[in-house]
Design an enzyme around this catalytic site. Structure first.
Site, PDB file in Angstrom:
ATOM      1  N   LYS A 173      -4.291  -7.060  -6.047  1.00 23.80           N
ATOM      2  CA  LYS A 173      -2.978  -6.571  -5.629  1.00 23.80           C
ATOM      3  C   LYS A 173      -2.041  -7.739  -5.367  1.00 23.80           C
ATOM      4  CE  LYS A 173      -4.401  -2.310  -3.268  1.00 23.80           C
ATOM      5  NZ  LYS A 173      -3.648  -1.354  -4.094  1.00 23.80           N
TER       6      LYS A 173
ATOM      7  N   ARG B  77     -11.505   6.514  -6.069  1.00 26.17           N
ATOM      8  CA  ARG B  77     -12.129   7.617  -6.827  1.00 26.17           C
ATOM      9  C   ARG B  77     -13.565   7.269  -7.205  1.00 26.17           C
ATOM     10  NH1 ARG B  77      -7.422   7.157 -11.220  1.00 26.17           N
ATOM     11  NH2 ARG B  77      -6.370   6.414  -9.345  1.00 26.17           N
TER      12      ARG B  77
END
Ligand code: BES
Ligand code: MN
Ligand code: ZN
Length: 498
Positions: free
Chosen positions: A280, A354
């Site tokens: 990130k 996920r």
């Protein structure tokens, strides 16, 4: 500092002592300057005079006080409740403002009279309690605690027993919500998967007669074939954990007892999300300590259910891992296999939530026969763009679950908004090299993430997914965990106890 709250059908002022000073009285007025609640008390007349003399307009959250100690020593405040037709949506703001006005008083009595129903009473009290929440464990010097210690709540619309029950559930909710906030606010060098597991074990100690906590480590998860979970956890020096909490609220807990079609709660517990090799950007990355907000909410709800003694069976599964770049980390392009045999091509290591969740979902379906499964996750930035910080996204394959969740959201003003799960969105997850890829492109990012999870839900299994990326924490000056959606979850679970 904990506030002591109590409910009463009318105001009774005992002779003040040093230990028990006279309470500061609070009344409410709407934007017409009309006193609310038909409070049958002489002090209400004084409140009306105060409104008239001061020209008080009753704007939401505004306050006017009268410390006329020359009368009977009772001081009063009138709080502005704003426009009456907007009050239902403003109760929490009013609760927070009321706390601010009262925090320097030792004792207070809040006179709602006959206008506030149990639902709004619960919202008001929870907001008041949350306004008293602090996370100050890391400051070397603590600021002084607020003076406020006892609050009497004077209500007459519903029966006293109803308000007492509402207060008890609200206090249990607050304990769970504070626990969730504490966990999520904790620094990521302190709160890692192992310390999160320790917190779950502590819960088992506190509520041992109803809880059973077990923790799986990476060896066991590898053995179970949780390749998706491991692909996230393997880059970190911190060992990933799968935390499983069984709550026996209906079935009596014995050595051999099994939960009877429990409700399953599954939480994303990424204790820090760097993005992994798909790193990130640096700005604001500290806020990725909140990436275990789903886990915190599920643990908080579980604690609240224990506190309130709700009569349901519940299993809470937390997928706890840290997403780090390292020589052992997953690369974009790696293909791994989930516990149910689905192969997944990992195209972006930052879509890690996920991956840990899909194995947790497989685990809970293999080991329990859940009545319904609710998962909560700070899953996508796309959800923040879609819904901001007002509503959490809800996705579901089951109307009963969906309606009950939405109703609980309305009841607590911890709101949800339904999002779609059409197969046409799932098509974006098609991979050239595996059964699925872990990203679906920029379009509908929160939806394709939900579709990814749905792939791991067995035919006929009721399930709902909550994307709480926008609601679990706030940024800017108010940076911190909100403890959402604990209030909604507690209300939902209570509604399932029949
Ligand atoms: N934890 C983030 C989602 C997130 C973003 C939560 C902002 C709270 C605030 C999640 O793991 C993530 O990085 N998602 C990616 C997915 C993308 C790579 C498909 C995202 O949303 O950018
Ligand atoms: Mn991520
Ligand atoms: Zn994440």
């Amino acid at each position: 500092m904990t506030l002591t709250l109590s409910v009463h059908p009318k105001l009774s002022l005992k002779k003040p002592t040093k230990a028990n000073p006279l309470p500061h009285l609070v009344f409410f007025a709407d934007s017409e300057g009309t006193l609310l609640g038909n409070v049958a008390d002489d002090h209400a007349k004084r409140a009306e005079q105060l409104i008239a003399k001061s020209g008080f307009k009753g704007e939401l959250g505004a306050a006017v006080s009268d410390h006329a100690l020359d009368t009977d020593g009772v001081s009063i405040t009138v709080m502005g409740a704003g426009k009456l037709d907007k009050l239902a949506g403003n109760i929490q703001k009013l609760g927070k403002a009321t706390y601010k006005t009262l925090k320097n008083q030792r004792s207070a009595a809040i006179c709602w009279g006959d206008v506030i129903c149990q639902k709004h009473f619960s919202q008001f009290v929870l907001a008041l309690l949350n306004a008293n929440y602090r996370f100050d464990r890391h400051f070397s010097k603590k600021s002084d605690a607020d003076a406020l210690q006892t609050v009497q709540l004077i209500n007459t619309k519903d029966s006293l027993a109803d308000y007492e029950a509402a207060l008890a559930l609200t206090e249990a909710t607050f304990k769970g919500q504070s626990f969730a906030r504490d966990l999520a606010n904790e620094a990521p060098n302190v709160l890692n998967p192992s310390t999160l597991a320790k917190e779950a074990k502590k819960l088992a100690k506190a509520y041992g007669d109803k809880l059973e906590v077990s923790v799986l480590g990476e060896k066991e998860m590898t053995k179970l074939g949780m390749g998706c979970f491991m692909s996230v956890s393997q880059g970190s020096d911190q060992e990933g954990k799968l935390i499983v909490i069984e709550y026996f609220g209906k079935t009596k807990k014995t050595k051999k007892a099994k939960l009877a079609s429990p409700i399953a709660l599954v939480g994303k517990g990424i204790t820090f999300d760097t993005g992994g090799i798909s790193l990130k950007p640096g700005a604001g990355m500290d806020e990725m300590k909140f990436d275990m907000g789903g886990a915190a909410a599920m643990l908080g709800a579980t604690k609240a259910i224990c506190e309130a003694g709700i009569e349901i069976d519940l299993v809470t599964v937390i997928a706890a891992a840290e997403n780090m770049p390292s020589g052992k980390a997953t690369r974009p392009g790696d293909i791994v296999t989930a516990m149910n045999g689905t192969s997944v091509e990992i195209l972006n290591t930052d879509a890690e939530g996920r991956l840990v969740l899909c194995d947790a979902l497989c685990y809970v379906q293999d080991n329990y026969q859940p009545r319904t499964i609710i998962d909560a996750a700070t899953l996508t930035g796309a959800c923040v763009i879609a819904l901001g910080s007002v509503r959490s996204a809800v996705y579901s394959n089951d109307e009963d679950t969906l309606f009950a969740l939405e109703a609980a959201g309305e009841y607590t003003n911890d709101l949800l908004w339904q999002m779609p799960l059409d197969d046409d969105y799932a098509a974006q997850l098609k991979s050239n090299f595996a059964d699925l890829q872990n990203i679906g492109g920029r379009e509908g990012g929160s939806i394709t993430a939900a579709c990814f999870l749905k792939h791991f839900i067995k035919e006929g299994q009721a399930w709902a997914h909550l994307d709480i990326a926008g609601t679990a924490s706030l940024s800017g000056a108010d940076k911190g965990a909100t403890g959402r959606p604990v209030p909604m979850l507690v209300q939902f679970l209570k509604s399932q106890a029949v």
